[in-house]
Design an enzyme around this catalytic site. Structure first.
Site, mmCIF file in Angstrom:
data_model
loop_
_atom_site.group_PDB
_atom_site.id
_atom_site.type_symbol
_atom_site.label_atom_id
_atom_site.label_comp_id
_atom_site.label_asym_id
_atom_site.label_seq_id
_atom_site.Cartn_x
_atom_site.Cartn_y
_atom_site.Cartn_z
ATOM 1 N N LYS A 111 48.127 32.228 40.469
ATOM 2 C CA LYS A 111 49.108 32.288 39.572
ATOM 3 C C LYS A 111 49.891 30.886 39.473
ATOM 4 O O LYS A 111 50.426 30.600 38.613
ATOM 5 C CB LYS A 111 49.895 33.359 39.336
ATOM 6 C CG LYS A 111 49.077 34.723 39.166
ATOM 7 C CD LYS A 111 49.972 35.977 39.027
ATOM 8 C CE LYS A 111 49.221 37.036 38.314
ATOM 9 N NZ LYS A 111 49.950 38.427 38.225
ATOM 10 N N LYS A 193 38.264 39.250 36.170
ATOM 11 C CA LYS A 193 38.802 40.719 35.854
ATOM 12 C C LYS A 193 39.460 40.952 34.330
ATOM 13 O O LYS A 193 40.030 40.024 34.064
ATOM 14 C CB LYS A 193 39.619 41.132 37.078
ATOM 15 C CG LYS A 193 40.908 40.403 37.158
ATOM 16 C CD LYS A 193 42.040 41.222 38.034
ATOM 17 C CE LYS A 193 43.175 40.176 37.844
ATOM 18 N NZ LYS A 193 44.516 40.763 38.575
ATOM 19 N N LYS A 196 45.898 42.043 32.031
ATOM 20 C CA LYS A 196 46.906 42.174 30.925
ATOM 21 C C LYS A 196 47.263 40.838 30.210
ATOM 22 O O LYS A 196 47.659 40.805 29.022
ATOM 23 C CB LYS A 196 48.340 42.708 31.584
ATOM 24 C CG LYS A 196 48.251 43.817 31.804
ATOM 25 C CD LYS A 196 49.648 44.563 32.158
ATOM 26 C CE LYS A 196 49.786 45.025 33.549
ATOM 27 N NZ LYS A 196 50.414 44.170 34.363
HETATM 28 P P1 TYM Z 1 49.786 45.257 37.607
HETATM 29 O O1 TYM Z 1 50.687 45.579 36.734
HETATM 30 O O2 TYM Z 1 49.000 43.862 37.359
HETATM 31 O O3 TYM Z 1 48.466 46.217 37.586
HETATM 32 C C1 TYM Z 1 48.625 47.732 37.643
HETATM 33 C C2 TYM Z 1 47.473 48.420 38.330
HETATM 34 O O4 TYM Z 1 46.206 48.199 37.594
HETATM 35 C C3 TYM Z 1 45.356 47.834 38.548
HETATM 36 N N1 TYM Z 1 44.274 47.109 37.749
HETATM 37 C C4 TYM Z 1 43.363 46.915 37.894
HETATM 38 N N2 TYM Z 1 42.455 47.955 38.249
HETATM 39 C C5 TYM Z 1 40.972 47.782 37.936
HETATM 40 N N3 TYM Z 1 40.722 46.849 37.193
HETATM 41 C C6 TYM Z 1 41.568 45.999 36.692
HETATM 42 N N4 TYM Z 1 40.709 45.196 36.009
HETATM 43 C C7 TYM Z 1 42.792 45.783 37.069
HETATM 44 N N5 TYM Z 1 43.430 45.194 36.601
HETATM 45 C C8 TYM Z 1 44.998 45.712 37.152
HETATM 46 C C9 TYM Z 1 46.240 46.918 39.692
HETATM 47 O O5 TYM Z 1 45.436 46.817 40.772
HETATM 48 C C10 TYM Z 1 47.350 47.941 39.745
HETATM 49 O O6 TYM Z 1 47.057 48.956 40.382
HETATM 50 N N6 TYM Z 1 52.399 44.184 41.723
HETATM 51 C C11 TYM Z 1 51.656 45.111 41.156
HETATM 52 C C12 TYM Z 1 52.443 46.386 40.702
HETATM 53 C C13 TYM Z 1 53.358 46.825 41.903
HETATM 54 C C14 TYM Z 1 53.049 47.741 42.607
HETATM 55 C C15 TYM Z 1 54.138 48.059 43.558
HETATM 56 C C16 TYM Z 1 51.674 48.533 42.889
HETATM 57 C C17 TYM Z 1 54.636 46.687 42.051
HETATM 58 N N7 TYM Z 1 55.063 47.207 43.078
HETATM 59 C C18 TYM Z 1 54.063 48.935 44.838
HETATM 60 C C19 TYM Z 1 51.627 49.283 43.854
HETATM 61 C C20 TYM Z 1 52.680 49.472 44.943
HETATM 62 C C21 TYM Z 1 51.130 44.700 39.568
HETATM 63 O O7 TYM Z 1 51.344 43.793 39.016
HETATM 64 O O8 TYM Z 1 50.092 45.439 38.952
#
Ligand code: TYM
Length: 327
Positions: A111, A193, A196
């Site tokens: 990023k 992947k 968002k």
């Molecule tokens: P974020 O918001 O990017 O994504 C949310 C969740 O979706 C999963 N994910 C995917 N799983 C499968 N295939 C994909 N293409 C895909 N894209 C995203 C991510 O792995 C995630 O589980 N930093 C984290 C949010 C967060 C968090 C936490 C998670 C903040 N604090 C504490 C767990 C525990 C994030 O930005 O996820």
């Protein structure tokens, strides 16, 4: 009882990867585990952001989680910034984390390379905030897609170090990845992947897309040379991704499913049906929930209140252990 926690950053449109990777897994076990799901709005400030969009998406994500089955009677649903203990613990954990450790995070490397403007310091330290999110609640399991597994590893390392230096304070968490859906790929570019922010509109199956749009995107998905339907993620990444989506949506197995199709077009039709059957009802329920923002806000207020009651004790214990004089 096992404690499970996961978060969602309101930085773009929630898609099928988020749903299969983390939303469905956290909702599926909410009756059987102490479960926390939250909107990690502070994480949305680590890249260029539009303040109005973050606010709007925070409520939208909460409604989508509930539309996907998150039941505020059974799990704790809240917004990260409503629970100031997250940022309070973040600082204490920054004092337990090395600069080199943070710099090694793959997401930081990727990023920071993509940023057009100055890289925000919070992009470097955000995995430490994520560690605070997890460690505040003595979390045992963190259901995530595999792009977040390295961050959960960091939380484990930081917790282990804190405990051994300052005395037993935190439970040691572990990441839990779903079987075939830990990394759903972009339909238009199956070597990246589904994401968002980065994915093209054509490559991302958004939870708020209309059924016709979902169907069109699946039918136009990039496939691979040849015409045989086999599950071979290295050799046929496009087809393997469609099989993984089908397997995850239907609780099947991609290898067995592959043997049921002779042509790519038949596979695509089955995937389109499965995606619409999975996502369609979530969108319908979302539209009903979104009509009552006051109710959503009351759920989030209640979640924050309950979260603060739990988090306060942990922050007090960590402050005392690390050497701060109680007030
Ligand atoms: P974020 O918001 O990017 O994504 C949310 C969740 O979706 C999963 N994910 C995917 N799983 C499968 N295939 C994909 N293409 C895909 N894209 C995203 C991510 O792995 C995630 O589980 N930093 C984290 C949010 C967060 C968090 C936490 C998670 C903040 N604090 C504490 C767990 C525990 C994030 O930005 O996820």
């Amino acid at each position: 009882m096992t404690t499970r926690l996961t978060g969602f950053t309101p930085s773009g449109d929630l898609h099928l990867g988020n749903y299969l990777g983390a939303i469905r897994p956290i909702v599926a076990r909410q009756q059987h585990a102490d479960t926390i799901a939250f909107i990690s709005d502070l994480h949305a400030l680590t890249l260029d952001h539009d303040p109005d969009a973050v606010r709007r998406r925070t409520l939208e994500f909460a409604a989508l989680l509930m539309a996907a089955g998150a039941d505020p009677e059974r799990l704790l649903l809240m917004v990260q910034s409503h629970v100031p203990e997250h940022t309070e613990l973040h600082y204490l954990l920054e004092c337990t984390t090395g600069y080199g450790e943070a710099q090694r995070m793959i997401q930081f490397k990727e990023k920071s390379r993509q940023q057009q403007h100055q890289v925000r310091l919070s992009l470097l330290t955000y995995p430490v905030l994520m560690a605070a999110d997890i460690l505040l609640y003595d979390t045992d399991e963190v259901p995530v897609g595999n792009d977040q597994s390295q961050h959960v590893e960091l939380a484990r390392d930081v917790a282990t170090r804190f405990n051994s230096r300052y005395g037993q304070t935190f439970a040691i968490p572990q990441a839990v990845n779903p079987a075939f859906a830990a990394r759903i790929m972009d339909l238009a570019a199956p070597d990246a992947k589904m994401s968002k922010s980065a994915s093209s509109a054509a490559g991302s199956l958004r939870l708020l897309d209309e059924p016709d749009t979902l169907r069109r995107k699946v039918m136009r998905a990039v496939t691979d040379p040849g015409d045989e339907v086999v599950y071979d993620p290295a050799g046929k990444p496009g087809v393997a991704n469609l099989l993984a989506v089908l397997a995850a949506c239907t609780d099947g197995d991609p290898v067995t499913l592959a043997s049921q199709f002779d042509r790519y077009s038949d596979l695509k039709r089955a995937v389109a049906d499965a995606v619409v059957a999975t996502v369609g009802p979530v969108r319908e329920r979302y539209l009903a929930l979104a009509a009552d923002p006051e109710y959503l806000r009351s759920v989030l207020r209640d979640g924050a209140k309950r979260a603060r009651e739990r988090a306060g004790d942990k922050v007090r214990a960590a402050k005392e252990a690390i050497g701060l004089l109680p007030a």
